[in-house]
Design a protein around this motif. Structure first.
Motif, PDB file in Angstrom:
ATOM      1  N   ARG A  55       3.403 -33.270  19.482  1.00  0.00           N
ATOM      2  CA  ARG A  55       4.014 -32.388  18.786  1.00  0.00           C
ATOM      3  C   ARG A  55       3.175 -31.343  18.335  1.00  0.00           C
ATOM      4  N   HIS A  56       1.884 -31.892  18.105  1.00  0.00           N
ATOM      5  CA  HIS A  56       0.813 -31.008  17.482  1.00  0.00           C
ATOM      6  C   HIS A  56       0.660 -29.775  18.721  1.00  0.00           C
ATOM      7  N   LYS A  57       0.620 -30.178  19.847  1.00  0.00           N
ATOM      8  CA  LYS A  57       0.463 -29.047  20.915  1.00  0.00           C
ATOM      9  C   LYS A  57       1.322 -28.225  20.794  1.00  0.00           C
ATOM     10  N   VAL A  58       2.537 -28.461  20.788  1.00  0.00           N
ATOM     11  CA  VAL A  58       3.659 -27.570  20.571  1.00  0.00           C
ATOM     12  C   VAL A  58       3.604 -26.789  19.246  1.00  0.00           C
ATOM     13  N   SER A  59       3.035 -27.299  18.202  1.00  0.00           N
ATOM     14  CA  SER A  59       3.018 -26.426  16.958  1.00  0.00           C
ATOM     15  C   SER A  59       1.966 -25.527  17.128  1.00  0.00           C
ATOM     16  N   VAL A  60       0.781 -26.018  17.608  1.00  0.00           N
ATOM     17  CA  VAL A  60      -0.231 -24.862  17.950  1.00  0.00           C
ATOM     18  C   VAL A  60       0.045 -23.735  18.729  1.00  0.00           C
ATOM     19  N   TYR A  61       0.836 -24.037  19.972  1.00  0.00           N
ATOM     20  CA  TYR A  61       1.312 -23.003  20.716  1.00  0.00           C
ATOM     21  C   TYR A  61       2.254 -21.981  19.781  1.00  0.00           C
ATOM     22  N   ILE A  62       3.015 -22.476  19.054  1.00  0.00           N
ATOM     23  CA  ILE A  62       3.947 -21.703  18.134  1.00  0.00           C
ATOM     24  C   ILE A  62       3.156 -20.702  17.262  1.00  0.00           C
ATOM     25  N   ALA A  63       2.176 -21.415  16.565  1.00  0.00           N
ATOM     26  CA  ALA A  63       1.277 -20.786  15.579  1.00  0.00           C
ATOM     27  C   ALA A  63       0.689 -19.583  16.246  1.00  0.00           C
ATOM     28  N   LYS A  64       0.139 -19.896  17.559  1.00  0.00           N
ATOM     29  CA  LYS A  64      -0.699 -19.077  18.149  1.00  0.00           C
ATOM     30  C   LYS A  64       0.057 -17.795  18.628  1.00  0.00           C
ATOM     31  N   VAL A  65       1.301 -17.896  18.961  1.00  0.00           N
ATOM     32  CA  VAL A  65       2.276 -16.900  19.291  1.00  0.00           C
ATOM     33  C   VAL A  65       2.442 -16.010  18.028  1.00  0.00           C
ATOM     34  N   MET A  66       2.674 -16.705  17.067  1.00  0.00           N
ATOM     35  CA  MET A  66       2.827 -16.043  15.516  1.00  0.00           C
ATOM     36  C   MET A  66       1.651 -15.002  15.245  1.00  0.00           C
ATOM     37  N   LEU A  67       0.493 -15.705  15.415  1.00  0.00           N
ATOM     38  CA  LEU A  67      -0.524 -14.714  15.069  1.00  0.00           C
ATOM     39  C   LEU A  67      -0.729 -13.724  16.083  1.00  0.00           C
ATOM     40  N   LYS A  68      -0.398 -13.952  17.284  1.00  0.00           N
ATOM     41  CA  LYS A  68      -0.769 -13.045  18.442  1.00  0.00           C
ATOM     42  C   LYS A  68       0.454 -12.040  18.196  1.00  0.00           C
ATOM     43  N   ARG A  69       1.459 -11.909  17.848  1.00  0.00           N
ATOM     44  CA  ARG A  69       2.496 -11.202  17.713  1.00  0.00           C
ATOM     45  C   ARG A  69       3.035 -10.683  16.159  1.00  0.00           C
ATOM     46  N   VAL A  70       1.842 -10.537  15.621  1.00  0.00           N
ATOM     47  CA  VAL A  70       2.174 -10.120  14.135  1.00  0.00           C
ATOM     48  C   VAL A  70       2.890  -8.738  13.894  1.00  0.00           C
ATOM     49  N   GLU A  71       2.965  -7.869  15.100  1.00  0.00           N
ATOM     50  CA  GLU A  71       3.748  -6.399  14.835  1.00  0.00           C
ATOM     51  C   GLU A  71       4.785  -6.936  15.247  1.00  0.00           C
ATOM     52  N   LYS A  72       5.449  -7.790  15.691  1.00  0.00           N
ATOM     53  CA  LYS A  72       6.793  -8.000  15.723  1.00  0.00           C
ATOM     54  C   LYS A  72       7.674  -8.293  14.631  1.00  0.00           C
ATOM     55  N   ASP A  73       8.636  -7.972  14.457  1.00  0.00           N
ATOM     56  CA  ASP A  73       9.770  -8.062  13.379  1.00  0.00           C
ATOM     57  C   ASP A  73      10.381  -9.538  13.709  1.00  0.00           C
ATOM     58  N   TRP A  74      10.570  -9.960  14.746  1.00  0.00           N
ATOM     59  CA  TRP A  74      11.335 -11.170  15.065  1.00  0.00           C
ATOM     60  C   TRP A  74      10.671 -12.078  16.209  1.00  0.00           C
ATOM     61  N   ILE A  75      10.666 -13.388  16.070  1.00  0.00           N
ATOM     62  CA  ILE A  75      10.312 -14.208  17.168  1.00  0.00           C
ATOM     63  C   ILE A  75      11.360 -15.008  17.677  1.00  0.00           C
ATOM     64  N   MET A  76      11.788 -14.882  18.583  1.00  0.00           N
ATOM     65  CA  MET A  76      12.867 -15.775  19.025  1.00  0.00           C
ATOM     66  C   MET A  76      12.472 -17.055  19.741  1.00  0.00           C
ATOM     67  N   ALA A  77      13.165 -17.967  19.510  1.00  0.00           N
ATOM     68  CA  ALA A  77      12.786 -19.240  20.209  1.00  0.00           C
ATOM     69  C   ALA A  77      14.194 -20.037  20.969  1.00  0.00           C
ATOM     70  N   PRO A  78      14.121 -19.676  22.014  1.00  0.00           N
ATOM     71  CA  PRO A  78      15.154 -20.395  22.884  1.00  0.00           C
ATOM     72  C   PRO A  78      14.698 -21.759  23.176  1.00  0.00           C
ATOM     73  N   TYR A  79      15.498 -22.697  22.910  1.00  0.00           N
ATOM     74  CA  TYR A  79      15.070 -24.104  22.992  1.00  0.00           C
ATOM     75  C   TYR A  79      16.147 -24.839  23.671  1.00  0.00           C
ATOM     76  N   GLY A  80      15.846 -26.172  23.989  1.00  0.00           N
ATOM     77  CA  GLY A  80      16.748 -26.898  24.604  1.00  0.00           C
ATOM     78  C   GLY A  80      16.492 -28.451  24.130  1.00  0.00           C
ATOM     79  N   PHE A  81      17.496 -28.870  23.060  1.00  0.00           N
ATOM     80  CA  PHE A  81      17.239 -29.917  22.445  1.00  0.00           C
ATOM     81  C   PHE A  81      18.880 -30.588  22.654  1.00  0.00           C
TER      82      PHE A  81
END
Length: 87
Positions: A60-86
Motif C-alpha cells: 500500500r505504501h508503494k502505491v501511496s508514494v506513487y500518488i504523492a510523487k505524481v501530485m508533487l510533479k504535477r502541481v501546475e495541473k488543476d485536476w488529477i484524475m485517478a481511473p481505478y479498478g476496484f
C-alpha cells in the motif's frame, strides 16, 4: 484519446494517474519468497498475521508514494484524475 483532445485544446489542466500503478492488485498482499520464508520461521498465528499485515502495508505504501510523487510533479495541473479498478 481524451488526454490528446485536452492537450490540443488546452481547455483543462488535467493529469492522470496510471491505472496499472493504482489498481487493486498493486496494493494487495503478495506472497513473495521472502514473505514465505518469514512465515515458515514463525510458529504462532499472531506472528504470521503480523508478517502478512506488514507486507500488505509495504505494498500500500508503494502505491501511496506513487500518488504523492505524481501530485508533487504535477502541481501546475488543476485536476488529477485517478481511473481505478476496484471491486
Amino acid at each position: 484519446m481524451q488526454w490528446q483532445e485536452e492537450e490540443k485544446t488546452q481547455r483543462h489542466k488535467v493529469a492522470y494517474l496510471d491505472p496499472a500503478r493504482i489498481h487493486q492488485t498493486e496494493h494487495s498482499f503478495k506472497l513473495t519468497e521472502k514473505v514465505q520464508e518469514q512465515l515458515k520461521a514463525v510458529k504462532t498465528k499472531k506472528a504470521k498475521d503480523d508478517i502478512k499485515e506488514e507486507a500488505h502495508k509495504k505494498e500500500r505504501h508503494k502505491v501511496s508514494v506513487y500518488i504523492a510523487k505524481v501530485m508533487l510533479k504535477r502541481v501546475e495541473k488543476d485536476w488529477i484524475m485517478a481511473p481505478y479498478g476496484f471491486e
